[in-house]
Design a protein around this motif. Structure first.
Motif, short mmCIF file in Angstrom:
data_model
loop_
_atom_site.label_atom_id
_atom_site.label_comp_id
_atom_site.label_asym_id
_atom_site.label_seq_id
_atom_site.Cartn_x
_atom_site.Cartn_y
_atom_site.Cartn_z
N GLY A 5 -3.84 3.99 9.37
CA GLY A 5 -4.40 3.44 10.59
C GLY A 5 -5.36 4.44 11.21
O GLY A 5 -5.73 5.43 10.57
N SER A 29 -8.91 -5.76 3.29
CA SER A 29 -10.17 -5.07 3.62
C SER A 29 -11.33 -5.93 3.16
O SER A 29 -11.35 -6.39 2.01
CB SER A 29 -10.25 -3.70 2.94
N GLY A 87 -10.89 -3.14 7.75
CA GLY A 87 -9.50 -3.15 7.26
C GLY A 87 -8.59 -3.71 8.34
O GLY A 87 -8.67 -3.30 9.50
N GLY A 103 -4.47 -4.94 9.06
CA GLY A 103 -3.07 -5.13 8.65
C GLY A 103 -2.40 -6.05 9.65
O GLY A 103 -2.55 -5.87 10.86
N GLN A 127 0.86 -1.18 0.00
CA GLN A 127 0.00 0.00 0.00
C GLN A 127 0.90 1.23 0.00
O GLN A 127 1.86 1.31 0.76
CB GLN A 127 -0.88 0.04 1.24
#
Ligand code: BTN
Length: 263
Positions: A62, A79, A151, A153, A57
């Protein structure tokens, strides 16, 4: 060849009995933010469960406008579109529901290498360092939830983090996890998110409270949150952080960041 592909994710989802075939799964080589791509698709009518991933990305983000470190080929940037039938006013704790599901999943992956904790409101920690984060963004129309972008990570392979986060971040690789197939882990995450969203729709935060209590990184720790300094005293059924003040009074913090203080 990359360990991240839509075919491998779909296969792994099917093996989990979690609808791989027929699910929209997109894997981008490079993208600004998978959350933005998912939101675009949701607004065009993409179904709940559609998943968007990227090898890197360039504008990963965040909570609170922070950037999310998203280097090429190392980690999972995912996501998922959800369409929970809940009033907009009930949506806020969904981040904790997903955090609890992710905490359980990563706890199983990490095993006894490290203690996996959930730090209110959206961090997953291992050995006290951040290994994953959740960013939920809702599209609302008045009091109606049109869609929710979940989303997530997860730091999988990054070993050298940028200096500004190096002391606070960790990854599965750093913890010594050998099995780092991102498609398999991503499939488990998608299945866990689907299930968490279904349970949240039915029962809100209630089914997650046990996990949140067991994995609470702030419980009995000195904490600063919502302008208060005290000791973490748990998370209530509405997802609010409880802080015990030196006077003994317990206050609720509705939103914002929490900082774990030394001592
Ligand atoms: C946080 O800890 O503040 C949340 C981090 C969320 C990062 C993920 S990576 C996939 C998705 N796309 C983004 O831009 N952010 C989320």
């Amino acid at each position: 060849m990359s360990d991240l592909s839509r075919e491998a994710i779909a296969r792994a989802l099917d093996a989990l009995g979690a609808r791989g075939a027929g699910r929209r799964i997109e894997v981008f080589a490079s993208i600004g933010s998978t959350n933005d791509e998912a939101r675009r698709a949701a607004m065009e009518g993409a179904a709940a469960g559609s998943a968007f991933l990227a090898e890197e990305q360039t504008a990963g983000r965040g909570r609170g406008g922070h950037a999310w470190h998203s280097p090429l080929g190392e980690n999972i940037y995912l996501s998922v579109i959800a369409r929970p039938r809940v009033p907009a006013a009930s949506l806020a704790p969904v981040t904790l529901a997903v955090g609890a599901a992710l905490g359980e999943l990563l706890g199983a992956v990490v095993g006894d290498r490290a203690k996996v904790e959930i730090k209110w409101p959206n961090d997953v920690l291992a050995e006290g360092r951040k290994i994953a984060g959740v960013l939920v963004e809702g599209q609302l129309r008045g009091s109606e939830v049109m869609s929710v972008i979940v989303g997530v990570g997860v730091n999988v392979r990054t070993v050298d983090f940028p200096e500004e986060i190096a002391a606070r971040a960790t990854s599965l690789a750093r913890l010594g996890v050998a099995e780092l197939d991102r498609s398999v882990i991503a499939a488990r995450m998608i299945a866990a998110i689907d299930e968490a969203m279904d349970r949240f729709e039915e029962e809100r935060l209630e089914p997650f409270l046990g996990t949140l209590a067991r994995r609470d990184a702030l419980r009995d720790r000195r904490v600063e949150a919502g302008g208060l300094i005290g000791v973490g005293a748990g998370i209530d059924e509405e997802g609010r952080l409880l802080v015990r003040l030196p006077s003994g009074a317990v206050k609720v913090v509705v939103s914002g960041e929490a900082i774990r203080l030394p001592g």
